[in-house]
Design a protein around this motif. Structure first.
Motif, mmCIF file in Angstrom:
data_model
loop_
_atom_site.group_PDB
_atom_site.id
_atom_site.type_symbol
_atom_site.label_atom_id
_atom_site.label_comp_id
_atom_site.label_asym_id
_atom_site.label_seq_id
_atom_site.Cartn_x
_atom_site.Cartn_y
_atom_site.Cartn_z
ATOM 1 N N ASN A 109 -25.427 -63.997 -8.029
ATOM 2 C CA ASN A 109 -24.885 -63.399 -6.809
ATOM 3 C C ASN A 109 -23.359 -63.285 -6.922
ATOM 4 O OD1 ASN A 109 -23.789 -65.938 -6.207
ATOM 5 N ND2 ASN A 109 -25.577 -66.541 -5.017
ATOM 6 N N GLY A 110 -22.686 -63.113 -5.811
ATOM 7 C CA GLY A 110 -21.241 -62.904 -5.807
ATOM 8 C C GLY A 110 -20.407 -64.056 -6.333
ATOM 9 N N PHE A 111 -20.982 -65.246 -6.399
ATOM 10 C CA PHE A 111 -20.239 -66.381 -6.928
ATOM 11 C C PHE A 111 -19.947 -66.241 -8.419
ATOM 12 C CE2 PHE A 111 -21.666 -68.484 -3.025
ATOM 13 C CZ PHE A 111 -20.489 -69.118 -2.644
ATOM 14 N N ARG A 112 -20.453 -65.208 -9.047
ATOM 15 C CA ARG A 112 -20.167 -64.993 -10.467
ATOM 16 C C ARG A 112 -18.668 -64.745 -10.693
ATOM 17 N NH1 ARG A 112 -22.773 -60.458 -8.670
ATOM 18 N NH2 ARG A 112 -21.640 -58.506 -8.865
ATOM 19 N N VAL A 113 -17.920 -64.454 -9.626
ATOM 20 C CA VAL A 113 -16.470 -64.277 -9.764
ATOM 21 C C VAL A 113 -15.789 -65.569 -10.223
ATOM 22 C CG1 VAL A 113 -16.406 -62.462 -8.009
ATOM 23 C CG2 VAL A 113 -15.891 -64.816 -7.367
ATOM 24 N N LEU A 114 -16.478 -66.700 -10.075
ATOM 25 C CA LEU A 114 -15.899 -67.966 -10.514
ATOM 26 C C LEU A 114 -15.802 -68.067 -12.037
ATOM 27 C CD1 LEU A 114 -17.627 -70.440 -8.034
ATOM 28 C CD2 LEU A 114 -15.308 -69.510 -7.927
ATOM 29 N N PHE A 115 -16.613 -67.301 -12.768
ATOM 30 C CA PHE A 115 -16.590 -67.374 -14.228
ATOM 31 C C PHE A 115 -15.247 -66.936 -14.820
ATOM 32 C CE2 PHE A 115 -21.346 -66.801 -13.745
ATOM 33 C CZ PHE A 115 -21.637 -68.142 -13.951
ATOM 34 N N PRO A 116 -14.751 -65.742 -14.511
ATOM 35 C CA PRO A 116 -13.475 -65.364 -15.119
ATOM 36 C C PRO A 116 -12.307 -66.222 -14.639
ATOM 37 C CG PRO A 116 -14.233 -63.646 -13.611
ATOM 38 C CD PRO A 116 -15.352 -64.626 -13.754
ATOM 39 N N VAL A 117 -12.340 -66.642 -13.382
ATOM 40 C CA VAL A 117 -11.251 -67.494 -12.882
ATOM 41 C C VAL A 117 -11.272 -68.839 -13.611
ATOM 42 C CG1 VAL A 117 -10.280 -68.612 -10.837
ATOM 43 C CG2 VAL A 117 -11.295 -66.337 -10.636
ATOM 44 N N GLY A 118 -12.460 -69.417 -13.752
ATOM 45 C CA GLY A 118 -12.586 -70.672 -14.485
ATOM 46 C C GLY A 118 -12.183 -70.529 -15.933
ATOM 47 N N ALA A 119 -12.551 -69.410 -16.553
ATOM 48 C CA ALA A 119 -12.194 -69.178 -17.957
ATOM 49 C C ALA A 119 -10.681 -69.094 -18.136
ATOM 50 C CB ALA A 119 -12.866 -67.903 -18.465
ATOM 51 N N VAL A 120 -9.990 -68.486 -17.174
ATOM 52 C CA VAL A 120 -8.528 -68.400 -17.253
ATOM 53 C C VAL A 120 -7.909 -69.799 -17.173
ATOM 54 C CG1 VAL A 120 -6.462 -67.630 -15.987
ATOM 55 C CG2 VAL A 120 -8.341 -66.027 -16.433
ATOM 56 N N PHE A 121 -8.389 -70.624 -16.247
ATOM 57 C CA PHE A 121 -7.865 -71.993 -16.147
ATOM 58 C C PHE A 121 -8.154 -72.792 -17.412
ATOM 59 C CE2 PHE A 121 -7.214 -71.367 -11.615
ATOM 60 C CZ PHE A 121 -6.066 -72.118 -11.400
ATOM 61 N N LEU A 122 -9.346 -72.637 -17.966
ATOM 62 C CA LEU A 122 -9.699 -73.351 -19.191
ATOM 63 C C LEU A 122 -8.763 -72.963 -20.330
ATOM 64 C CD1 LEU A 122 -11.579 -75.188 -20.831
ATOM 65 C CD2 LEU A 122 -13.114 -73.227 -21.105
ATOM 66 N N ALA A 123 -8.609 -71.670 -20.554
ATOM 67 C CA ALA A 123 -7.747 -71.194 -21.646
ATOM 68 C C ALA A 123 -6.287 -71.573 -21.403
ATOM 69 C CB ALA A 123 -7.890 -69.680 -21.802
ATOM 70 N N ALA A 124 -5.808 -71.370 -20.185
ATOM 71 C CA ALA A 124 -4.406 -71.683 -19.884
ATOM 72 C C ALA A 124 -4.131 -73.173 -20.041
ATOM 73 C CB ALA A 124 -4.066 -71.220 -18.465
ATOM 74 N N GLY A 125 -5.080 -74.003 -19.621
ATOM 75 C CA GLY A 125 -4.886 -75.446 -19.742
ATOM 76 C C GLY A 125 -4.813 -75.912 -21.179
ATOM 77 N N VAL A 126 -5.765 -75.473 -22.010
ATOM 78 C CA VAL A 126 -5.768 -75.957 -23.402
ATOM 79 C C VAL A 126 -4.620 -75.367 -24.207
ATOM 80 C CG1 VAL A 126 -8.224 -76.573 -23.439
ATOM 81 C CG2 VAL A 126 -7.511 -74.294 -24.188
ATOM 82 N N VAL A 127 -4.269 -74.111 -23.967
ATOM 83 C CA VAL A 127 -3.152 -73.512 -24.709
ATOM 84 C C VAL A 127 -1.828 -74.188 -24.301
ATOM 85 C CG1 VAL A 127 -1.788 -71.401 -25.024
ATOM 86 C CG2 VAL A 127 -4.286 -71.317 -25.178
ATOM 87 N N THR A 128 -1.643 -74.402 -23.002
ATOM 88 C CA THR A 128 -0.419 -75.066 -22.540
ATOM 89 C C THR A 128 -0.317 -76.474 -23.113
ATOM 90 O OG1 THR A 128 -0.469 -73.776 -20.489
ATOM 91 C CG2 THR A 128 0.882 -75.782 -20.493
ATOM 92 N N LEU A 129 -1.428 -77.202 -23.110
ATOM 93 C CA LEU A 129 -1.418 -78.554 -23.682
ATOM 94 C C LEU A 129 -1.111 -78.511 -25.173
ATOM 95 C CD1 LEU A 129 -1.775 -81.588 -23.500
ATOM 96 C CD2 LEU A 129 -4.260 -81.228 -23.652
ATOM 97 N N ALA A 130 -1.716 -77.583 -25.900
ATOM 98 C CA ALA A 130 -1.446 -77.480 -27.344
ATOM 99 C C ALA A 130 0.017 -77.175 -27.595
ATOM 100 C CB ALA A 130 -2.335 -76.402 -27.964
#
Length: 136
Positions: A109-130
């Motif tokens: 359903n419409g909650f699928r919008v959480l996937f790209p937002v979550g993916a951005v936080f995941l990538a931004a977090g690990v890249v920033t930490l690295a």
């Protein structure tokens, strides 16, 4: 002895308590897999994926909290390095669980919008930490 800031110690303690919630998700999955909770094949797969993502991302997120303490990052960048994965640990499983809610659902359903937002936080977090670890 590892020295953690008060914020890192509090964050880690709260995150450790979320494991009880992940555990209850496992109990829910047991009820789904034994037929005590009716679910479509789509829902079963999304529920399994949500549970798996929650466990893995919470574990990785705890590691990020600790590793961020070893960087020279400050302010927003330190926050992102320390907690970006933890934000993703809420958003991505939320997309799976909430995206599969509803009787006889066979598509997200419409909650699928959480996937790209979550993916951005995941990538931004690990890249920033690295980057923070490289700079330290």
């Amino acid at each position: 002895m590892l020295e953690l800031s008060d914020g890192a110690r509090l964050t880690a303690a709260i995150v450790l308590l979320t494991v009880v919630g992940i555990e209850s998700g496992g109990f829910f999955l047991l009820k789904v897999s034994t037929g005590r909770v009716p679910a479509t094949d789509f829902q079963k797969s999304f529920f399994r994926a949500g549970h798996a993502h929650a466990g893995v991302l919470v574990t990785l997120g705890l590691l990020c909290v600790v590793l961020a303490e070893a960087t020279v990052l400050t302010g927003f960048w330190h926050w992102l390095a320390a907690t970006g994965v933890l934000v993703a640990a809420v958003l991505l499983p939320g997309g799976f669980f909430f995206g599969a809610m509803g009787r006889d659902r066979t598509r997200p359903n419409g909650f699928r919008v959480l996937f790209p937002v979550g993916a951005v936080f995941l990538a931004a977090g690990v890249v920033t930490l690295a980057v923070g670890l490289f700079l330290s």
